[in-house]
Enzyme design. Structure first.
Site, PDB file in Angstrom:
ATOM      1  NE  ARG A  52     -10.442 -36.660  23.845  1.00  0.00           N
ATOM      2  CZ  ARG A  52      -9.394 -36.124  24.471  1.00  0.00           C
ATOM      3  NH1 ARG A  52      -9.518 -34.984  25.088  1.00  0.00           N
ATOM      4  NH2 ARG A  52      -8.238 -36.754  24.491  1.00  0.00           N
ATOM      5  N   PRO A  53     -15.245 -41.068  23.187  1.00  0.00           N
ATOM      6  CG  PRO A  53     -16.191 -42.344  21.503  1.00  0.00           C
ATOM      7  CD  PRO A  53     -15.699 -40.960  21.804  1.00  0.00           C
ATOM      8  CB  VAL A  54     -13.016 -45.452  26.285  1.00  0.00           C
ATOM      9  CG1 VAL A  54     -12.287 -44.196  26.710  1.00  0.00           C
ATOM     10  CG2 VAL A  54     -14.180 -45.764  27.228  1.00  0.00           C
ATOM     11  CG  ASP A  55     -16.207 -46.761  20.760  1.00  0.00           C
ATOM     12  OD1 ASP A  55     -15.513 -45.751  21.018  1.00  0.00           O
ATOM     13  OD2 ASP A  55     -16.519 -47.091  19.611  1.00  0.00           O
ATOM     14  CG  LEU A  56     -12.481 -47.430  18.810  1.00  0.00           C
ATOM     15  CD1 LEU A  56     -11.578 -46.596  17.913  1.00  0.00           C
ATOM     16  CD2 LEU A  56     -13.286 -48.435  17.974  1.00  0.00           C
TER      17      LEU A  56
ATOM     18  CB  CYS B 103     -13.082 -33.165  27.259  1.00  0.00           C
ATOM     19  SG  CYS B 103     -12.284 -33.298  25.668  1.00  0.00           S
TER      20      CYS B 103
ATOM     21  CB  ILE C  59      -8.173 -35.997  15.128  1.00  0.00           C
ATOM     22  CG1 ILE C  59      -7.017 -36.142  14.131  1.00  0.00           C
ATOM     23  CG2 ILE C  59      -8.059 -36.973  16.291  1.00  0.00           C
ATOM     24  CD1 ILE C  59      -6.804 -37.523  13.585  1.00  0.00           C
TER      25      ILE C  59
ATOM     26  CE  LYS D 203      -1.113 -32.864  27.884  1.00  0.00           C
ATOM     27  NZ  LYS D 203      -2.185 -33.795  27.515  1.00  0.00           N
ATOM     28  CG  ASN D 204      -0.310 -36.077  25.225  1.00  0.00           C
ATOM     29  OD1 ASN D 204      -0.748 -35.800  26.338  1.00  0.00           O
ATOM     30  ND2 ASN D 204      -0.739 -35.493  24.129  1.00  0.00           N
TER      31      ASN D 204
ATOM     32  NE  ARG E 212     -10.046 -38.659  26.269  1.00  0.00           N
ATOM     33  CZ  ARG E 212     -11.064 -39.492  26.172  1.00  0.00           C
ATOM     34  NH1 ARG E 212     -12.197 -39.200  26.754  1.00  0.00           N
ATOM     35  NH2 ARG E 212     -10.944 -40.616  25.524  1.00  0.00           N
TER      36      ARG E 212
ATOM     37  CG  ASP F 260      -2.622 -32.819  20.579  1.00  0.00           C
ATOM     38  OD1 ASP F 260      -2.022 -33.698  21.210  1.00  0.00           O
ATOM     39  OD2 ASP F 260      -3.857 -32.816  20.415  1.00  0.00           O
TER      40      ASP F 260
ATOM     41  NE  ARG G 151      -5.874 -31.067  31.684  1.00  0.00           N
ATOM     42  CZ  ARG G 151      -6.859 -31.849  31.259  1.00  0.00           C
ATOM     43  NH1 ARG G 151      -8.060 -31.344  31.049  1.00  0.00           N
ATOM     44  NH2 ARG G 151      -6.650 -33.122  31.024  1.00  0.00           N
TER      45      ARG G 151
HETATM   46  C1  EPZ Z   1      -4.426 -38.602  22.684  1.00  0.00           C
HETATM   47  O1  EPZ Z   1      -5.775 -38.572  23.110  1.00  0.00           O
HETATM   48  C2  EPZ Z   1      -3.780 -37.342  23.255  1.00  0.00           C
HETATM   49  N1  EPZ Z   1      -3.850 -37.376  24.716  1.00  0.00           N
HETATM   50  C3  EPZ Z   1      -4.507 -36.109  22.719  1.00  0.00           C
HETATM   51  O2  EPZ Z   1      -3.816 -34.958  23.209  1.00  0.00           O
HETATM   52  C4  EPZ Z   1      -4.426 -36.126  21.189  1.00  0.00           C
HETATM   53  O3  EPZ Z   1      -5.145 -35.024  20.683  1.00  0.00           O
HETATM   54  C5  EPZ Z   1      -5.016 -37.437  20.652  1.00  0.00           C
HETATM   55  O4  EPZ Z   1      -4.342 -38.563  21.248  1.00  0.00           O
HETATM   56  C6  EPZ Z   1      -4.871 -37.551  19.140  1.00  0.00           C
HETATM   57  O5  EPZ Z   1      -3.519 -37.478  18.787  1.00  0.00           O
HETATM   58  C7  EPZ Z   1      -2.965 -38.142  25.386  1.00  0.00           C
HETATM   59  O6  EPZ Z   1      -2.131 -38.820  24.802  1.00  0.00           O
HETATM   60  C8  EPZ Z   1      -3.065 -38.118  26.892  1.00  0.00           C
HETATM   61  P1  EPZ Z   1      -7.509 -40.907  20.368  1.00  0.00           P
HETATM   62  P2  EPZ Z   1      -6.713 -39.888  22.916  1.00  0.00           P
HETATM   63  O7  EPZ Z   1      -7.963 -42.097  21.131  1.00  0.00           O
HETATM   64  O8  EPZ Z   1      -5.876 -41.109  23.096  1.00  0.00           O
HETATM   65  C9  EPZ Z   1     -11.946 -41.279  18.729  1.00  0.00           C
HETATM   66  C10 EPZ Z   1      -3.595 -32.874  24.251  1.00  0.00           C
HETATM   67  O9  EPZ Z   1      -3.954 -31.750  23.892  1.00  0.00           O
HETATM   68  N2  EPZ Z   1     -12.040 -42.473  19.594  1.00  0.00           N
HETATM   69  O10 EPZ Z   1      -6.355 -41.045  19.425  1.00  0.00           O
HETATM   70  O11 EPZ Z   1      -7.903 -39.716  23.761  1.00  0.00           O
HETATM   71  C11 EPZ Z   1     -11.806 -39.997  19.552  1.00  0.00           C
HETATM   72  O12 EPZ Z   1     -13.063 -39.520  19.957  1.00  0.00           O
HETATM   73  C12 EPZ Z   1      -4.518 -34.049  24.076  1.00  0.00           C
HETATM   74  O13 EPZ Z   1      -2.461 -33.130  24.742  1.00  0.00           O
HETATM   75  C13 EPZ Z   1     -13.190 -43.251  19.546  1.00  0.00           C
HETATM   76  O14 EPZ Z   1     -14.119 -42.963  18.803  1.00  0.00           O
HETATM   77  O15 EPZ Z   1      -7.122 -39.735  21.390  1.00  0.00           O
HETATM   78  C14 EPZ Z   1     -11.126 -39.067  18.583  1.00  0.00           C
HETATM   79  O16 EPZ Z   1     -12.095 -38.508  17.732  1.00  0.00           O
HETATM   80  C15 EPZ Z   1      -5.889 -33.636  23.537  1.00  0.00           C
HETATM   81  N3  EPZ Z   1     -13.278 -44.349  20.344  1.00  0.00           N
HETATM   82  C16 EPZ Z   1     -10.217 -40.006  17.779  1.00  0.00           C
HETATM   83  O17 EPZ Z   1     -10.739 -41.326  17.965  1.00  0.00           O
HETATM   84  C17 EPZ Z   1     -12.262 -44.717  21.177  1.00  0.00           C
HETATM   85  O18 EPZ Z   1     -12.388 -45.752  21.874  1.00  0.00           O
HETATM   86  C18 EPZ Z   1      -8.767 -40.013  18.242  1.00  0.00           C
HETATM   87  O19 EPZ Z   1      -8.765 -40.258  19.639  1.00  0.00           O
HETATM   88  C19 EPZ Z   1     -11.092 -43.919  21.211  1.00  0.00           C
HETATM   89  C20 EPZ Z   1     -11.005 -42.812  20.408  1.00  0.00           C
END
Ligand code: EPZ
Length: 431
Positions: free
Chosen positions: A131-135, A126, A338, A22-23, A102, A316, A408
């Site tokens: 889970r912000p997208v600031d980065l 969620c 995480i 999926k990911n 998201r 995960d 999902r």
């Molecule tokens: C991906 O989510 C996966 N989803 C998640 O799987 C997985 O848990 C996660 O990576 C970590 O491996 C998909 O690939 C669709 P991150 P993502 O950006 O990209 C923080 C599942 O169950 N962060 O690596 O959203 C964030 O809040 C799902 O299949 C910021 O602070 O994860 C988190 O604490 C759940 N700012 C950490 O970083 C940002 O701009 C890691 O998030 C982005 C992230």
């Protein structure tokens, strides 16, 4: 809302086909926005999130033709989508779709890079965290994008196109790496992405982009170097196998004392999970065409695990491993580094008789002789899978409500488990 009913106590024996990830599928679908050519993706899983992404991209004007199923090496029927964004008519990703999933934010980078503008709803939080997208946004700004947040939307512009830049992620972000990697393939000049995520799904995206004509070095490492191209062309690409589905069914075999072959599985994608399971007394070995997981006799031993970015132990798989720890002979410590709120499964497992105490980001799990079946509530995708695993080993009957969370990320879950001897059925709620 459907529910799943499980009568526990049956060891699993047999073969479980593992589907496409999926990911990986979600960013790969977004990659079609980078070209006017046709991107044909095969081995796509039949999952709600894939349908949501197809719905979103369809709303934007991407044509998606489903070219039926193809039998995969692993005996798994994966879908084939042919995506074509030549007729894109809208660079907006609306709130009502983004809030549902998201990962929709992954359309931001490719749309902005290809069309010079994009309007994507902020995803909102969620169950497992804000889970912000600031980065993602800071990195796009480092590539020359003008970003404005207005009315809950990200308004991104790059009228003269994006320019290559040096992007350093302060902490590892899978989605952030994927968004920037896609954007960089069409930026002017060279982009270096430092502290990039190394998840196999990121590498899968990079390999697909290369097949589309992108120039990327360092695939699989934490530093990606991308030479921007004028344009990309279409490609045919098969999605990597789902390592989290593999890990989830590996725990199902271990916790029920069974012996299962994960067909189409790849041991190299689950080394960190296999290491912890072996330490707990489970056999995890590579076999022809898959991975065999078994625990015939002997107790499960307690273990310590901390979630980390790949190649560390995947977040995960944290909820699933907690079930194994719940019935171990001894204590375990599970630390979630995480996400800030990824212990939603704990109260439900405790209701089934588990002995778990959460202290901040760590959970102390003291193994108990048995879990008892109970009515439980799913809250998020992986928490739901841990409730299924607990139901498989619990004495008595477990009823899991709100299984739309499971749909999902797990395709035909009850069918795959029933084929290995589990007493499990889906009860469809009368409309
Ligand atoms: C991906 O989510 C996966 N989803 C998640 O799987 C997985 O848990 C996660 O990576 C970590 O491996 C998909 O690939 C669709 P991150 P993502 O950006 O990209 C923080 C599942 O169950 N962060 O690596 O959203 C964030 O809040 C799902 O299949 C910021 O602070 O994860 C988190 O604490 C759940 N700012 C950490 O970083 C940002 O701009 C890691 O998030 C982005 C992230």
């Amino acid at each position: 809302m459907d529910s799943i009913v499980i009568k526990g106590g049956k060891p699993l024996h047999g073969t479980i086909p593992i589907g496409g990830a999926k990911n990986a599928a979600l960013p790969l679908m977004a990659a079609s926005l980078l070209t006017d050519g046709v991107l044909r993706l095969s081995n796509l899983p039949h999952l709600a999130d894939i349908s949501t992404m197809a719905h979103l991209m369809g709303e934007m004007g991407v044509s998606i033709s489903m070219e039926g199923d193809t039998a995969q090496g692993g005996g798994h029927m994966g879908r084939v989508f042919a995506l074509n964004a030549a007729g894109l008519k809208d660079t907006t990703a609306p709130y009502d779709l983004v809030r549902r999933m998201r990962a929709s934010v992954l359309v931001l980078g490719p749309t902005l890079a290809r069309h010079g503008h994009a309007r994507v709803s902020l995803p909102g939080g969620c169950a497992i965290g804000t889970r912000p997208v600031d980065l993602h946004l800071k990195a796009l700004q480092a590539m020359g994008a003008e970003i404005v947040l207005a009315e809950g939307y990200v308004e991104a512009r790059a009228p003269g196109g994006l320019r290559g830049g040096h992007v350093l992620f302060p902490n590892v972000t899978v989605g952030g790496t994927e968004n920037i990697l896609m954007a960089a393939t069409l930026a002017k000049g060279k982009t270096v992405i430092a502290n990039a995520a190394r998840e196999p799904e990121v590498a899968d995206l990079a390999h697909c982009l290369v097949a589309m004509g992108a120039k990327i070095e360092g695939i699989g490492t934490d530093t990606l170097k991308v030479e921007g191209m004028e344009s990309l062309h279409g490609a045919d690409y098969s999605v990597i196998v789902d390592r989290i589905e593999m890990g989830s069914y590996a725990v199902a075999a271990a916790v029920t004392g069974g012996d299962v072959v994960l067909k189409g599985g790849r041991i190299d994608l689950m080394e960190s999970v296999a290491d912890v399971m072996r330490a707990a007394g489970v056999d995890v070995v590579e076999v022809e065409g898959g991975v065999r997981v078994s625990r015939k006799n002997g107790a499960i031993k307690g273990f310590d695990v901390m979630t980390e970015p790949y190649p560390g132990f995947p977040t995960d798989m944290q909820a699933q491993m907690m079930v194994l720890a719940s019935v171990a002979d001894g204590a375990s410590m599970i630390t979630e580094t995480i996400f800030e709120n990824r212990f939603m499964h704990v109260p439900e497992l405790v209701r089934m008789g588990a002995d778990i105490n959460v202290h901040g980001r760590s959970a102390i799990v003291r193994g108990v002789k048995k879990l008892s079946g109970a009515p439980v509530m799913a809250t998020d995708l992986r928490a739901s899978s841990s409730l299924v695993l607990a139901g498989l080993v619990a004495e008595g009957t477990t009823v899991i409500n709100r299984v739309y969370h499971l749909d999902r990320g797990y395709e035909r879950l009850e069918e795959k488990l029933a084929q290995c001897g589990a007493v499990i059925e889906r009860v469809r709620e009368r409309a």
